[in-house]
Design an enzyme around this catalytic site. Sequence first.
Site, PDB file in Angstrom:
ATOM      1  N   ASP A  12       0.856  -1.174   0.000  1.00  0.00           N
ATOM      2  CA  ASP A  12       0.000   0.000   0.000  1.00  0.00           C
ATOM      3  C   ASP A  12       0.903   1.239   0.000  1.00  0.00           C
ATOM      4  OD1 ASP A  12      -2.419   1.582   0.470  1.00  0.00           O
ATOM      5  OD2 ASP A  12      -1.647   1.826   2.498  1.00  0.00           O
ATOM      6  N   ASP A  14      -0.334   5.132   0.950  1.00  0.00           N
ATOM      7  CA  ASP A  14      -0.635   6.093   2.012  1.00  0.00           C
ATOM      8  C   ASP A  14      -0.689   5.412   3.369  1.00  0.00           C
ATOM      9  OD1 ASP A  14      -1.056   8.629   0.511  1.00  0.00           O
ATOM     10  OD2 ASP A  14      -2.610   7.449  -0.473  1.00  0.00           O
ATOM     11  N   THR A 107      -2.491   0.595  -4.579  1.00  0.00           N
ATOM     12  CA  THR A 107      -2.965   1.780  -3.870  1.00  0.00           C
ATOM     13  C   THR A 107      -4.348   2.212  -4.336  1.00  0.00           C
ATOM     14  OG1 THR A 107      -2.493   4.135  -3.455  1.00  0.00           O
ATOM     15  CG2 THR A 107      -1.699   3.221  -5.540  1.00  0.00           C
ATOM     16  N   SER A 108      -5.090   2.846  -3.430  1.00  0.00           N
ATOM     17  CA  SER A 108      -6.388   3.412  -3.774  1.00  0.00           C
ATOM     18  C   SER A 108      -6.258   4.775  -4.439  1.00  0.00           C
ATOM     19  CB  SER A 108      -7.262   3.531  -2.515  1.00  0.00           C
ATOM     20  OG  SER A 108      -7.591   2.253  -2.021  1.00  0.00           O
TER      21      SER A 108
END
Length: 217
Positions: A12, A14, A107-108
Amino acid sequence: MPALTTRALLLDMDGTLVNSDAVVERCWRRWAVRHGLDPEEALKVVHGRQGYATMAALLPDRPMEQNYADNRVMLAEETADLDGVVPVPGAPAFMAAIDSLPHALVTSADEALAQARMGAAALRMPETRVTAERVGASKPDPEGFLKGAAELGVDPADCVVFEDSEAGIQAGRAAGMRVVGVGPRAAAFAPDVHVQDLTAVTVRRQPDGTLLLTFPA
C-alpha cells in the site's frame, strides 16, 4: 525476531510508505463540512478506500454518479496539495532494499496522485503497480491485491501485503495473503505482524528464491 517467508511483496502507499495524513485530513475535513457531516466522524472511515467508496459509506442515499464526480474533484485537490507529505520512517531504506525483488504498489490513489506523493516523499515508484484506474472495486475488495499478484506471476498465498488501514488489511486477508500492519491504525485489526514503521524491517533473498522478512521484536 518475528519473520515471514514469501515470494513477493504487495505494498500500500498512504500510511504504509508515505505519510500523507495531513493533506488527507485537510481535504476530507473540507468535504465533510460542505456536506454537513462531522469531520471527525468522516475521518474514521476515509483511510484505505477510494474516495467514492468513502463518500458512499458517509452518504448512503446519494447517487453513485455524484460520488464519482466528487471523487474526481477530491483526487485533483489531493494531487495539488503535497504540503506535509513525507516518507514513513524507514521507507527509503526499505524501498532501496527491495529494488531487485518481486514487489508491486497496490494503492487506492490514481496514477497521478501516486506519482505526486511518491515523488514528494522522494521514494522510488515501483515498476509494477495497481492504481485506482485499474480496478473495478475499492479496498476492502481484494481485486487490487489479486491483480498485483497476477502481474508478478506469484500465487496469492505466496504474497505478503504491507498495509496500514482496516480496509486494506481486510482486502489482503480476502485475497488469501498474509498481512504486515504498519503504523498505529493497523494495530487494531489483527495483522499477522505489526510494526510501528518500516525502520529495521529487513528483506533478504534466500538460496531457494524466497524472501525472508524479519521485523523488530
